[in-house]
Design a protein around this motif. Structure first.
Motif, mmCIF file in Angstrom:
data_model
loop_
_atom_site.group_PDB
_atom_site.id
_atom_site.type_symbol
_atom_site.label_atom_id
_atom_site.label_comp_id
_atom_site.label_asym_id
_atom_site.label_seq_id
_atom_site.Cartn_x
_atom_site.Cartn_y
_atom_site.Cartn_z
ATOM 1 N N UNK A 47 17.817 -31.592 3.940
ATOM 2 C CA UNK A 47 17.331 -32.252 2.742
ATOM 3 C C UNK A 47 15.962 -31.836 2.254
ATOM 4 N N UNK A 48 15.335 -30.817 2.859
ATOM 5 C CA UNK A 48 14.016 -30.431 2.362
ATOM 6 C C UNK A 48 14.155 -29.869 0.947
ATOM 7 N N UNK A 49 13.066 -29.972 0.195
ATOM 8 C CA UNK A 49 13.090 -29.617 -1.226
ATOM 9 C C UNK A 49 12.523 -28.236 -1.522
ATOM 10 N N UNK A 50 12.075 -27.546 -0.484
ATOM 11 C CA UNK A 50 11.575 -26.205 -0.709
ATOM 12 C C UNK A 50 10.765 -25.700 0.454
ATOM 13 N N UNK A 51 10.205 -24.500 0.260
ATOM 14 C CA UNK A 51 9.447 -23.818 1.303
ATOM 15 C C UNK A 51 8.214 -23.164 0.699
ATOM 16 N N UNK A 52 7.104 -23.306 1.390
ATOM 17 C CA UNK A 52 5.932 -22.496 1.116
ATOM 18 C C UNK A 52 6.048 -21.292 2.033
ATOM 19 N N UNK A 53 6.055 -20.104 1.480
ATOM 20 C CA UNK A 53 6.299 -18.879 2.251
ATOM 21 C C UNK A 53 4.973 -18.291 2.689
ATOM 22 N N UNK A 54 4.693 -18.383 3.971
ATOM 23 C CA UNK A 54 3.467 -17.848 4.543
ATOM 24 C C UNK A 54 3.477 -16.323 4.454
ATOM 25 N N UNK A 55 2.366 -15.746 4.044
ATOM 26 C CA UNK A 55 2.221 -14.281 3.937
ATOM 27 C C UNK A 55 3.409 -13.690 3.172
ATOM 28 N N UNK A 56 3.676 -14.258 2.004
ATOM 29 C CA UNK A 56 4.814 -13.797 1.207
ATOM 30 C C UNK A 56 4.644 -12.365 0.729
ATOM 31 N N UNK A 57 3.423 -11.856 0.794
ATOM 32 C CA UNK A 57 3.151 -10.472 0.408
ATOM 33 C C UNK A 57 3.319 -9.520 1.591
ATOM 34 N N UNK A 58 3.676 -10.061 2.753
ATOM 35 C CA UNK A 58 3.833 -9.238 3.950
ATOM 36 C C UNK A 58 5.277 -8.812 4.133
ATOM 37 N N UNK A 59 5.729 -8.780 5.336
ATOM 38 C CA UNK A 59 7.085 -8.437 5.768
ATOM 39 C C UNK A 59 7.408 -6.953 5.638
ATOM 40 N N UNK A 60 7.271 -6.394 4.439
ATOM 41 C CA UNK A 60 7.679 -4.997 4.223
ATOM 42 C C UNK A 60 6.475 -4.071 4.373
ATOM 43 N N UNK A 61 6.665 -3.007 5.158
ATOM 44 C CA UNK A 61 5.607 -2.019 5.389
ATOM 45 C C UNK A 61 5.999 -0.692 4.736
ATOM 46 N N UNK A 62 5.004 0.057 4.327
ATOM 47 C CA UNK A 62 5.265 1.337 3.661
ATOM 48 C C UNK A 62 5.975 2.299 4.600
ATOM 49 N N UNK A 63 6.865 3.123 4.044
ATOM 50 C CA UNK A 63 7.592 4.108 4.841
ATOM 51 C C UNK A 63 6.627 4.988 5.620
ATOM 52 N N UNK A 64 6.921 5.179 6.887
ATOM 53 C CA UNK A 64 6.105 6.046 7.708
ATOM 54 C C UNK A 64 4.843 5.403 8.250
ATOM 55 N N UNK A 65 4.576 4.160 7.865
ATOM 56 C CA UNK A 65 3.393 3.427 8.337
ATOM 57 C C UNK A 65 2.129 4.280 8.208
ATOM 58 N N UNK A 66 1.790 4.699 6.995
ATOM 59 C CA UNK A 66 0.647 5.606 6.810
ATOM 60 C C UNK A 66 -0.691 4.910 7.079
ATOM 61 N N UNK A 67 -1.675 5.709 7.457
ATOM 62 C CA UNK A 67 -3.027 5.191 7.628
ATOM 63 C C UNK A 67 -3.561 4.636 6.307
ATOM 64 N N UNK A 68 -4.440 3.629 6.426
ATOM 65 C CA UNK A 68 -5.183 3.156 5.264
ATOM 66 C C UNK A 68 -6.306 4.127 4.939
ATOM 67 N N UNK A 69 -6.947 4.642 5.983
ATOM 68 C CA UNK A 69 -8.024 5.596 5.790
ATOM 69 C C UNK A 69 -9.397 4.966 5.697
ATOM 70 N N UNK A 70 -9.464 3.644 5.860
ATOM 71 C CA UNK A 70 -10.743 2.935 5.764
ATOM 72 C C UNK A 70 -10.788 1.836 6.812
ATOM 73 N N UNK A 71 -11.971 1.558 7.316
ATOM 74 C CA UNK A 71 -12.185 0.379 8.132
ATOM 75 C C UNK A 71 -12.539 -0.802 7.219
ATOM 76 N N UNK A 72 -12.664 -1.984 7.796
ATOM 77 C CA UNK A 72 -12.976 -3.161 6.991
ATOM 78 C C UNK A 72 -11.853 -3.530 6.039
ATOM 79 N N UNK A 73 -10.624 -3.458 6.515
ATOM 80 C CA UNK A 73 -9.474 -3.634 5.631
ATOM 81 C C UNK A 73 -9.307 -5.066 5.145
ATOM 82 N N UNK A 74 -9.811 -6.052 5.889
ATOM 83 C CA UNK A 74 -9.696 -7.439 5.435
ATOM 84 C C UNK A 74 -10.365 -7.616 4.079
#
Length: 544
Positions: A209-236
């Protein structure tokens, strides 16, 4: 049955399926809301006991943070079993009763869904550690061989949101990805088993009976093909400012589309809310296209400074980009992950005045608003918690980033901590002595309190035809002041105007109708009201 109760048919499909477009949703941080059994930790029975308070406050729904079975490495966001209630919070029967009783009070229930990662104590991950590289068990997570000649270096340069590398090595030499704490291994959303598991989790709670979901880290889950480096520190520092190879990837939208189809298959307007950090309002709007989730948190508004120009620009841009996809805009001032806005707006009397004005501003804007527990009491960040209580894993990033201070339990009644938080004399985080002046009991008896202001504002919002979803028109206003008018979509009745003075000197506002509400004292100068700094005003005016 309270005056804001909705007919039980609403949960069976014959009610207002578009309720979410104008809803006021109250965030319950379950550990800190109310303790039902006296162990010092908030729980589901505690929430049930306080449902009349929430109904009287005038909100439409509750978003409840995770209460699933968990080792609590990240206070419940490390889930070991998505279909079980952790004993510290109660039982599955308590969850059923909470859902049913909330509906009886006219309150809908939104649960937290944590799909980016699980606990390292989840049965799947325990099985993955026992299995060999390349096995079916490991394919549910993101395991990789290390880099360097002997594989002793992490697979790439990704950093954890909680500090340090986003990779941990296991005894057989492979590494697993965790964008948060090491106790929170990331799931592999390229694996069909993961998709099927979360569809089952959604159905389990929707059937209850719940009416919905707040999706934690909804921008996450999928990672870029090959898991490439960001190339920078301080990514947060890049989060919410640029697309990273592990956040805001285009593939997440296919997941949200599948969940929208599932939500639509249930009656009663079940919704999905995205916690999504995106670098632009345009990219954020993609999460709430007509075939994706229903709402997304507006962090651009939350982080805007107390400045009329800055707030006005964020409001206009938010409304513009949401309109492109036909979605409502959401507004939020605080949550369990950021410092409370009384503190962010200057603290002390200054921060409180601004918080009172900010409440009227937010509740007058079009769309849906989120209220974090305790903001209706004017609670500030607790900045002097003893060191032994500072257990937030985010402090691994830096000591100043901990979220403990915004998670201190609510003060309900009495003269001594923990102020009626539970039947015992314990609380998992200590409450400041001076909060005796901020308890629900004391503020309920004070017509000038922050709680009384929220109750009046939410009552006006609920019944005024110009508020909730609908258009906004900016008004000319003195420098440092933001003003706009809301008009009924039907074109009938009276409009509601809002002005908030964010400048450093009083301004005169032409008010051509009855004053409905002010956040503080205002003056009178013939046909104009004198609006002091850090003060907001609602008044009615004829429809143009």
């Amino acid at each position: 049955m309270t005056e804001n109760a909705f007919d039980a048919a609403a949960t069976n499909g014959s009610g207002d399926d578009r309720w979410w477009r104008s809803a006021v949703i109250y965030q319950v941080y379950v550990r800190s809301f109310a303790d039902g059994d006296g162990d010092g930790v908030g729980d589901l029975p505690g929430i049930r006991d306080r449902l009349p308070y929430l109904a009287q406050l005038g909100v439409d729904a509750l978003w409840i943070t995770p209460f699933y079975r968990s080792p609590m490495a990240d206070f419940g966001y490390d889930v070991a079993d998505h279909r079980a209630v952790d004993p510290i919070f109660g039982t599955l029967d308590d969850a059923r009763s909470l859902i049913d009783e909330a509906h009886g009070h006219g309150l809908r229930i939104i649960l937290d869904l944590v799909p980016n990662h699980t606990s390292d104590r989840h049965a799947w991950f325990l099985g993955a550690l026992e299995a060999a590289p390349g096995s079916r068990e490991r394919e549910r997570y993101v395991f990789r061989d290390g880099s360097g000649a002997d594989g002793s270096l992490p697979p790439n340069d990704w950093e954890s949101v909680f500090g340090g590398p986003a990779w941990t090595r296991v005894p057989d030499g492979q590494w697993y990805l965790h964008l948060f704490a090491p106790e929170q291994p990331d799931l592999n959303w390229e694996n069909p088993e993961v998709h099927a598991e979360f569809e089952g989790v959604l159905r389990f709670w929707l059937d209850l009976g719940v009416d919905g979901f707040r999706v934690d880290v909804a921008h996450g889950m999928v990672k870029a093909d090959g898991l490439p480096d960001v190339g920078h520190a301080g990514q947060v520092a890049m989060l919410g400012r640029r697309v990273l190879p592990y956040f805001d990837q285009d593939g997440v939208h296919d997941i949200h589309r599948s969940w929208r189809r599932l939500l639509n298959s249930y009656p009663g307007g079940r919704i999905g809310v995205a916690e999504a950090w995106a670098p632009t309002p345009e990219r954020l709007a993609r999460y709430v296209r007509p075939d994706e989730l229903h709402q997304a948190f507006n962090f651009h508004y939350l982080t805007a400074p107390w400045d009329a120009r800055a707030k006005g620009e964020v409001i206009e841009e938010s409304l513009r980009t949401a309109a492109l996809v036909g979605a409502p805009t959401t507004w939020v001032l605080s949550n369990h992950d950021v410092k409370r806005h009384v503190t962010r707006y200057g603290g002390g009397d200054l921060g409180l005045r601004r918080a009172r004005a900010a409440a009227l501003l937010m509740l007058a804007l079009p769309g849906s608003a989120y209220v974090y527990q305790g903001e209706e009491l004017g609670l500030a960040e607790v900045l002097d918690l003893p060191a032994e209580y500072l257990r937030d894993p985010q402090r691994g990033r830096d000591s100043e980033s901990g979220r403990d201070g915004c998670r201190v339990p609510l003060p309900w009644s009495g003269e001594e901590p923990p102020f009626g938080f539970g039947p015992g004399d314990r609380s998992w985080l200590p409450l400041p002595e001076h909060w005796r002046d901020l308890t629900v009991e004391r503020q309920s008896a004070d017509p000038d309190s922050m709680l009384s202001l929220y109750r009046r504002a939410l009552s006006v919002r609920r019944r005024h035809p110009a508020l909730g979803d609908g258009p906004l028109r900016r008004l000319e206003a003195p420098p440092g002041t933001l003003a706009f008018v809301r008009e009924p979509e039907s074109g009938e009745g009276r409009s509601l105007a809002c002005a908030v003075n964010m400048g450093d000197r009083s301004v005169r506002i032409p008010v051509n109708g009855p004053v409905l509400l002010t956040s503080g004292r205002v003056g009178d100068d013939d046909e104009r009201l004198v609006l002091p700094p850090d003060t907001a005003l609602w008044w009615e005016r004829p429809v143009r």
